[in-house]
Design a protein around this motif. Sequence first.
Motif, mmCIF file in Angstrom:
data_model
loop_
_atom_site.group_PDB
_atom_site.id
_atom_site.type_symbol
_atom_site.label_atom_id
_atom_site.label_comp_id
_atom_site.label_asym_id
_atom_site.label_seq_id
_atom_site.Cartn_x
_atom_site.Cartn_y
_atom_site.Cartn_z
ATOM 1 N N ASP A 1 -11.718 -3.076 -2.467
ATOM 2 C CA ASP A 1 -11.932 -2.747 -3.883
ATOM 3 C C ASP A 1 -12.756 -1.479 -4.106
ATOM 4 O O ASP A 1 -13.077 -1.143 -5.249
ATOM 5 C CB ASP A 1 -12.574 -3.924 -4.635
ATOM 6 C CG ASP A 1 -11.700 -5.162 -4.608
ATOM 7 O OD1 ASP A 1 -10.523 -5.059 -4.993
ATOM 8 O OD2 ASP A 1 -12.192 -6.230 -4.180
ATOM 9 N N ARG B 1 -8.776 2.414 -3.438
ATOM 10 C CA ARG B 1 -8.133 3.596 -4.014
ATOM 11 C C ARG B 1 -8.864 4.843 -3.518
ATOM 12 O O ARG B 1 -10.099 4.921 -3.606
ATOM 13 C CB ARG B 1 -8.156 3.551 -5.544
ATOM 14 C CG ARG B 1 -7.298 2.423 -6.105
ATOM 15 C CD ARG B 1 -7.363 2.366 -7.638
ATOM 16 N NE ARG B 1 -6.471 1.333 -8.144
ATOM 17 C CZ ARG B 1 -5.215 1.529 -8.487
ATOM 18 N NH1 ARG B 1 -4.689 2.740 -8.396
ATOM 19 N NH2 ARG B 1 -4.464 0.539 -8.938
ATOM 20 N N ASN C 1 -2.151 -3.426 -0.710
ATOM 21 C CA ASN C 1 -2.236 -2.982 -2.107
ATOM 22 C C ASN C 1 -3.237 -1.844 -2.313
ATOM 23 O O ASN C 1 -3.932 -1.786 -3.320
ATOM 24 C CB ASN C 1 -2.583 -4.172 -3.022
ATOM 25 C CG ASN C 1 -1.543 -5.270 -2.937
ATOM 26 O OD1 ASN C 1 -0.344 -5.010 -3.065
ATOM 27 N ND2 ASN C 1 -1.985 -6.500 -2.703
ATOM 28 N N CYS C 2 -3.313 -0.955 -1.352
ATOM 29 C CA CYS C 2 -4.141 0.245 -1.470
ATOM 30 C C CYS C 2 -3.318 1.387 -2.070
ATOM 31 O O CYS C 2 -2.092 1.430 -1.905
ATOM 32 C CB CYS C 2 -4.679 0.669 -0.108
ATOM 33 S SG CYS C 2 -5.787 -0.536 0.656
ATOM 34 N N VAL C 3 -3.996 2.305 -2.725
ATOM 35 C CA VAL C 3 -3.343 3.504 -3.264
ATOM 36 C C VAL C 3 -4.112 4.713 -2.755
ATOM 37 O O VAL C 3 -5.271 4.925 -3.140
ATOM 38 C CB VAL C 3 -3.298 3.502 -4.795
ATOM 39 C CG1 VAL C 3 -2.630 4.781 -5.305
ATOM 40 C CG2 VAL C 3 -2.567 2.272 -5.322
ATOM 41 N N LEU C 4 -3.501 5.495 -1.870
ATOM 42 C CA LEU C 4 -4.116 6.687 -1.308
ATOM 43 C C LEU C 4 -3.333 7.901 -1.773
ATOM 44 O O LEU C 4 -2.103 7.899 -1.760
ATOM 45 C CB LEU C 4 -4.131 6.622 0.221
ATOM 46 C CG LEU C 4 -5.207 5.738 0.876
ATOM 47 C CD1 LEU C 4 -5.030 4.268 0.528
ATOM 48 C CD2 LEU C 4 -5.204 5.920 2.390
ATOM 49 N N GLY C 5 -4.038 8.950 -2.180
ATOM 50 C CA GLY C 5 -3.406 10.129 -2.746
ATOM 51 C C GLY C 5 -2.824 11.065 -1.701
ATOM 52 O O GLY C 5 -2.686 10.725 -0.520
ATOM 53 N N SER D 1 0.840 -1.209 0.000
ATOM 54 C CA SER D 1 0.000 0.000 0.000
ATOM 55 C C SER D 1 0.870 1.253 0.000
ATOM 56 O O SER D 1 1.946 1.273 0.616
ATOM 57 C CB SER D 1 -0.925 0.008 1.225
ATOM 58 O OG SER D 1 -1.898 -1.010 1.119
ATOM 59 N N GLY E 1 -8.678 9.159 -3.663
ATOM 60 C CA GLY E 1 -8.079 10.303 -4.330
ATOM 61 C C GLY E 1 -7.578 11.371 -3.375
ATOM 62 O O GLY E 1 -7.845 11.350 -2.166
ATOM 63 N N VAL F 1 -13.502 2.347 -4.749
ATOM 64 C CA VAL F 1 -12.770 3.427 -5.408
ATOM 65 C C VAL F 1 -13.400 4.748 -4.980
ATOM 66 O O VAL F 1 -14.603 4.962 -5.176
ATOM 67 C CB VAL F 1 -12.811 3.291 -6.938
ATOM 68 C CG1 VAL F 1 -12.077 4.457 -7.606
ATOM 69 C CG2 VAL F 1 -12.196 1.960 -7.372
ATOM 70 N N ARG G 1 -6.942 -3.217 -1.495
ATOM 71 C CA ARG G 1 -7.074 -2.762 -2.890
ATOM 72 C C ARG G 1 -7.992 -1.539 -3.037
ATOM 73 O O ARG G 1 -8.556 -1.307 -4.100
ATOM 74 C CB ARG G 1 -7.559 -3.905 -3.795
ATOM 75 C CG ARG G 1 -6.633 -5.130 -3.790
ATOM 76 C CD ARG G 1 -7.213 -6.254 -4.633
ATOM 77 N NE ARG G 1 -8.520 -6.698 -4.137
ATOM 78 C CZ ARG G 1 -8.708 -7.501 -3.111
ATOM 79 N NH1 ARG G 1 -7.674 -8.002 -2.447
ATOM 80 N NH2 ARG G 1 -9.931 -7.842 -2.729
#
Length: 346
Positions: free
Chosen positions: A165, A149, A129-133, A112, A151, A167, A147
């Motif tokens: 999952d 996401r 596996n996270c995506v943080l802005g 992540s 923004g 978004v 997972r």
Amino acid sequence: MKFTVTQIAQVVGGTVEGDSAATVSTLAKIEEAGPGALAFLANAKYEPFLYTTRATALIVSPELVLRQPVGAALIRVADPYSAFTKLLEFYQQTTRTGRRGVEQPSFLGAGSTIGAGHYRGAFSYIGENCVLGENVLIFPHAYVGDRVRIGDNSVIHAGARVYADTVIGQRCVIKAGAVVGTDGFGFAPQPDGSYKAIPQIGNVMLEDDVSIGANATVDCATMGSTLVRQGAKIDNLVQLAHNVEVGRHTVIAAQTGISGSSKVGDYCVLAGQVGLVGHIVLANRTTLAAQSGVQKSVREEGQVLQGYPAFNLKDNLRAAAVYRRLPELERRLTALEKNPLAPDKM
């Protein structure tokens, strides 16, 4: 933190009448404001307070005609309500806690990533596996599944749950206790009368500038995505079922429930305790009054509906007037049935 009237006028794009150098340090209602406060007047019924308020400055309309002198400096803008809202946002930004960094204990899963300027509160959990802005704020006891996401500049408040999952776009707000991405209510009836859970393998997608209220629930899709489009505002205690779609800049008030696979258009307004059955469509700019129940699709744009089942607001009000007279009409009918030749004196 203090601002001059001139500085406030620059923020909201207004013109000043009165003491432009006066300073304000707080925001208040016009009827409660004291020295050092800034208030606004957008509703004519509050105009008497214009002449009695102790506020230092007031945001008012250019069309407002003074009936007597006022003690406050005036900032005239085209839309006082919108200007005051903008000022509340400005105030929130300037007084924000500014929390940054990581409090312990907290958890960040393998694989992540999280952008600069973020905050992770104590006991928060972010899965793998996270995506943080950038500038994302995750408050204490918040849960973010695998997972996910998120923004830039979005906020996940204390105790919120964001399932795997999901978004989430930019500048979104998930308020305390909200649950986003939990399984939809899908069960298949069995021959013996029992029910078997149908796996819910879809997700939830929130576009930019979406707000999800406290203790609201947005279910994941059975397949595909439950979708809340740009700028939609969901109040506290709202239920959005699996595969629901909410249009751009639609607002949904508390205790509303939308059943599975229904689609709400853009710029709609759903008042409190509204209910929609599943698999229907609401056209753009539909307004549903409080406690309305919608059983079939609304295809014509711009309608205002009320009641259960919901139908045209004006017709509904006329029907309500008749309904209130039913006891009187029943008495008259009974009297006529007993003596049809007697004059009706009601």
